[in-house]
Design a protein around this motif. Structure first.
Motif, PDB file in Angstrom:
ATOM      1  N   ALA A  86       0.828  -1.210   0.000  1.00  0.00           N
ATOM      2  CA  ALA A  86       0.000   0.000   0.000  1.00  0.00           C
ATOM      3  C   ALA A  86       0.859   1.254   0.000  1.00  0.00           C
ATOM      4  CB  ALA A  86      -0.944  -0.013   1.204  1.00  0.00           C
ATOM      5  N   ALA A  87       1.901   1.259   0.817  1.00  0.00           N
ATOM      6  CA  ALA A  87       2.765   2.441   0.905  1.00  0.00           C
ATOM      7  C   ALA A  87       3.520   2.652  -0.405  1.00  0.00           C
ATOM      8  CB  ALA A  87       3.743   2.294   2.069  1.00  0.00           C
ATOM      9  N   MET A  88       3.994   1.565  -1.018  1.00  0.00           N
ATOM     10  CA  MET A  88       4.737   1.693  -2.263  1.00  0.00           C
ATOM     11  C   MET A  88       3.856   2.256  -3.371  1.00  0.00           C
ATOM     12  SD  MET A  88       5.252   0.170  -5.446  1.00  0.00           S
ATOM     13  CE  MET A  88       6.547   0.243  -6.660  1.00  0.00           C
ATOM     14  N   LEU A  89       2.636   1.714  -3.508  1.00  0.00           N
ATOM     15  CA  LEU A  89       1.738   2.176  -4.555  1.00  0.00           C
ATOM     16  C   LEU A  89       1.339   3.631  -4.337  1.00  0.00           C
ATOM     17  CD1 LEU A  89      -0.580  -0.952  -4.952  1.00  0.00           C
ATOM     18  CD2 LEU A  89       1.443  -0.342  -6.278  1.00  0.00           C
ATOM     19  N   ALA A  90       1.123   3.998  -3.082  1.00  0.00           N
ATOM     20  CA  ALA A  90       0.786   5.392  -2.771  1.00  0.00           C
ATOM     21  C   ALA A  90       1.948   6.318  -3.092  1.00  0.00           C
ATOM     22  CB  ALA A  90       0.387   5.514  -1.304  1.00  0.00           C
ATOM     23  N   SER A  91       3.151   5.852  -2.827  1.00  0.00           N
ATOM     24  CA  SER A  91       4.338   6.659  -3.108  1.00  0.00           C
ATOM     25  C   SER A  91       4.485   6.895  -4.607  1.00  0.00           C
ATOM     26  CB  SER A  91       5.583   5.949  -2.557  1.00  0.00           C
ATOM     27  OG  SER A  91       6.755   6.636  -2.925  1.00  0.00           O
ATOM     28  N   VAL A  92       4.299   5.850  -5.393  1.00  0.00           N
ATOM     29  CA  VAL A  92       4.442   5.989  -6.845  1.00  0.00           C
ATOM     30  C   VAL A  92       3.392   6.950  -7.396  1.00  0.00           C
ATOM     31  CG1 VAL A  92       4.258   4.775  -9.052  1.00  0.00           C
ATOM     32  CG2 VAL A  92       5.533   3.742  -7.170  1.00  0.00           C
ATOM     33  N   ARG A  93       2.210   6.954  -6.806  1.00  0.00           N
ATOM     34  CA  ARG A  93       1.145   7.829  -7.294  1.00  0.00           C
ATOM     35  C   ARG A  93       1.457   9.315  -7.117  1.00  0.00           C
ATOM     36  NH1 ARG A  93      -3.644   6.205  -9.073  1.00  0.00           N
ATOM     37  NH2 ARG A  93      -4.008   3.951  -9.119  1.00  0.00           N
ATOM     38  N   GLN A  94       2.499   9.622  -6.381  1.00  0.00           N
ATOM     39  CA  GLN A  94       2.938  11.012  -6.252  1.00  0.00           C
ATOM     40  C   GLN A  94       3.752  11.460  -7.461  1.00  0.00           C
ATOM     41  OE1 GLN A  94       1.696  12.757  -3.574  1.00  0.00           O
ATOM     42  NE2 GLN A  94       0.679  10.772  -3.257  1.00  0.00           N
ATOM     43  N   ARG A  95       4.184  10.501  -8.261  1.00  0.00           N
ATOM     44  CA  ARG A  95       4.962  10.829  -9.453  1.00  0.00           C
ATOM     45  C   ARG A  95       4.045  11.342 -10.563  1.00  0.00           C
ATOM     46  NH1 ARG A  95       9.675   6.433 -10.394  1.00  0.00           N
ATOM     47  NH2 ARG A  95       9.459   7.296 -12.493  1.00  0.00           N
ATOM     48  N   ALA A  96       4.527  12.314 -11.318  1.00  0.00           N
ATOM     49  CA  ALA A  96       3.749  12.819 -12.454  1.00  0.00           C
ATOM     50  C   ALA A  96       3.565  11.739 -13.511  1.00  0.00           C
ATOM     51  CB  ALA A  96       4.431  14.047 -13.051  1.00  0.00           C
ATOM     52  N   ASP A  97       4.501  10.816 -13.588  1.00  0.00           N
ATOM     53  CA  ASP A  97       4.450   9.759 -14.605  1.00  0.00           C
ATOM     54  C   ASP A  97       4.006   8.426 -14.012  1.00  0.00           C
ATOM     55  OD1 ASP A  97       6.671   9.238 -13.042  1.00  0.00           O
ATOM     56  OD2 ASP A  97       7.898   8.551 -14.729  1.00  0.00           O
ATOM     57  N   TYR A  98       3.136   8.460 -12.998  1.00  0.00           N
ATOM     58  CA  TYR A  98       2.822   7.211 -12.301  1.00  0.00           C
ATOM     59  C   TYR A  98       2.154   6.174 -13.202  1.00  0.00           C
ATOM     60  CZ  TYR A  98      -2.194   8.362 -11.673  1.00  0.00           C
ATOM     61  OH  TYR A  98      -3.526   8.646 -11.868  1.00  0.00           O
ATOM     62  N   LYS A  99       1.362   6.584 -14.166  1.00  0.00           N
ATOM     63  CA  LYS A  99       0.676   5.605 -15.021  1.00  0.00           C
ATOM     64  C   LYS A  99       1.665   4.822 -15.885  1.00  0.00           C
ATOM     65  CE  LYS A  99      -3.597   8.280 -15.074  1.00  0.00           C
ATOM     66  NZ  LYS A  99      -4.478   9.165 -15.876  1.00  0.00           N
ATOM     67  N   PRO A 100       2.536   5.479 -16.645  1.00  0.00           N
ATOM     68  CA  PRO A 100       3.518   4.684 -17.393  1.00  0.00           C
ATOM     69  C   PRO A 100       4.481   3.924 -16.494  1.00  0.00           C
ATOM     70  CG  PRO A 100       3.935   7.035 -17.668  1.00  0.00           C
ATOM     71  CD  PRO A 100       2.606   6.910 -17.004  1.00  0.00           C
ATOM     72  N   PHE A 101       4.805   4.507 -15.321  1.00  0.00           N
ATOM     73  CA  PHE A 101       5.697   3.782 -14.423  1.00  0.00           C
ATOM     74  C   PHE A 101       5.039   2.498 -13.923  1.00  0.00           C
ATOM     75  CE2 PHE A 101       7.371   2.501 -10.347  1.00  0.00           C
ATOM     76  CZ  PHE A 101       8.726   2.457 -10.593  1.00  0.00           C
ATOM     77  N   PHE A 102       3.752   2.565 -13.579  1.00  0.00           N
ATOM     78  CA  PHE A 102       3.059   1.359 -13.128  1.00  0.00           C
ATOM     79  C   PHE A 102       3.044   0.294 -14.227  1.00  0.00           C
ATOM     80  CE2 PHE A 102       0.445   3.539  -9.628  1.00  0.00           C
ATOM     81  CZ  PHE A 102       1.201   2.952  -8.620  1.00  0.00           C
ATOM     82  N   LEU A 103       2.876   0.701 -15.467  1.00  0.00           N
ATOM     83  CA  LEU A 103       2.922  -0.265 -16.565  1.00  0.00           C
ATOM     84  C   LEU A 103       4.282  -0.958 -16.574  1.00  0.00           C
ATOM     85  CD1 LEU A 103       2.007  -1.675 -19.140  1.00  0.00           C
ATOM     86  CD2 LEU A 103       2.603   0.415 -20.407  1.00  0.00           C
ATOM     87  N   TYR A 104       5.339  -0.183 -16.509  1.00  0.00           N
ATOM     88  CA  TYR A 104       6.690  -0.752 -16.488  1.00  0.00           C
ATOM     89  C   TYR A 104       6.876  -1.672 -15.282  1.00  0.00           C
ATOM     90  CZ  TYR A 104      11.577  -0.805 -14.951  1.00  0.00           C
ATOM     91  OH  TYR A 104      12.814  -1.187 -14.475  1.00  0.00           O
ATOM     92  N   PHE A 105       6.474  -1.206 -14.110  1.00  0.00           N
ATOM     93  CA  PHE A 105       6.702  -1.965 -12.880  1.00  0.00           C
ATOM     94  C   PHE A 105       5.972  -3.300 -12.904  1.00  0.00           C
ATOM     95  CE2 PHE A 105       5.504  -3.071  -8.491  1.00  0.00           C
ATOM     96  CZ  PHE A 105       6.771  -3.209  -7.940  1.00  0.00           C
TER      97      PHE A 105
END
Length: 270
Positions: free
Chosen positions: A43-62
């Protein structure tokens, strides 16, 4: 298994595949830390990534990288490649959804795909299954199910018709695949909302699927049906598209004051 092999197997579009390869070129050095964070506190990791402007493409990569890593565990458990590919085809499905809704190549459904990469959910044919413990006592017909009982939670991926024979074949595969888990299936979905009987023909695939389940809970406030049928809920039903027969019937039903919510049901044999 590598990124290119997985992308080809699940039919990931070339723009999405190229994006993942570029992120891997730029961020592969940080991936082990991201993965360790995810395994430690999802939960903490996903919330942290969502602070990134590029969270959608980053989630795809991850999630592509995590899916590649998951292949070794699939092999260790002797789970067929067919199940691996079926399960991770959800990455393509949710990439397509993200592109349609936001116009951006990436993943929005991070909370959902975490189940796939930690081998908590598997797609077996048309349906997905996830072992869970009941969070309450349930009564369905003349049968009682106790809080804590292990059951199989059913999910219906988008993108294909809900053919009755395909659904029944998936239930049969689940019974064989989840050895030791009772053949008791629960589902929470707009497809189980009783009001759909006012919109759909009784012989439709959706209504036939719904009748497999004993409905034990109805959520009239859910907007999931409108989201799935029209793409996004609107305050005024007149704003909805009418490109399909289902859209036309659902729009007319809502405009006349009808409701489309969600339902929860249980399907148990024997």
């Amino acid at each position: 298994m590598d990124i290119a092999s997985l992308a080809a197997a699940i039919g990931l579009h070339e723009d999405a595949s190229a994006l993942v390869r570029e992120y891997d070129r730029l961020e592969s050095g940080d991936y082990p830390a991201h993965k360790a964070f995810f395994l430690r506190d999802r939960a903490a990791m996903l919330a942290s990534v969502r602070q990134r402007a590029d969270y959608k493409p980053f989630f795809l990569y991850f999630f592509v990288k995590m899916a590649v890593d998951a292949y070794a565990e699939y092999r260790l458990r002797e789970i067929p490649d067919e199940v691996y590919i079926e399960t991770f085809s959800d990455i393509r499905i949710w990439t397509d959804v993200c592109k349609t809704i936001s116009g951006e190549c990436g993943i929005e459904e991070s909370g959902w795909l975490q189940e796939h990469v930690r081998l908590a959910l598997f797609r077996l044919g048309r349906l997905q299954f996830q072992p869970i413990a009941l969070d309450r006592d349930l009564i369905a017909g003349d049968r009682k199910f106790a809080k804590g009982d292990l059951v199989l939670n059913v999910h219906i991926p988008a993108g294909e018709s809900l053919d009755q024979q395909a659904a029944l074949a998936s239930f049969a595969r689940a019974r064989a695949f989840f050895r030791g888990v009772p053949s008791v299936f629960v589902c929470h979905s707009w497809l189980l909302y009783p009001g759909l009987g006012q919109v759909l023909d009784p012989g439709s695939n959706i209504m036939r699927f719904q009748r497999l389940f004993e409905i034990y809970e109805v959520d009239d406030a859910s907007r999931q049906a409108e989201e799935r049928i029209f793409g996004a809920p609107q305050d005024d039903p007149a704003a909805y598209d009418e490109h399909t027969g289902l859209q036309r019937r659902a729009k007319a039903y809502l405009a006349a004051g009808g409701k489309l919510g969600a339902g929860a049901g249980i399907f148990a044999e024997g």
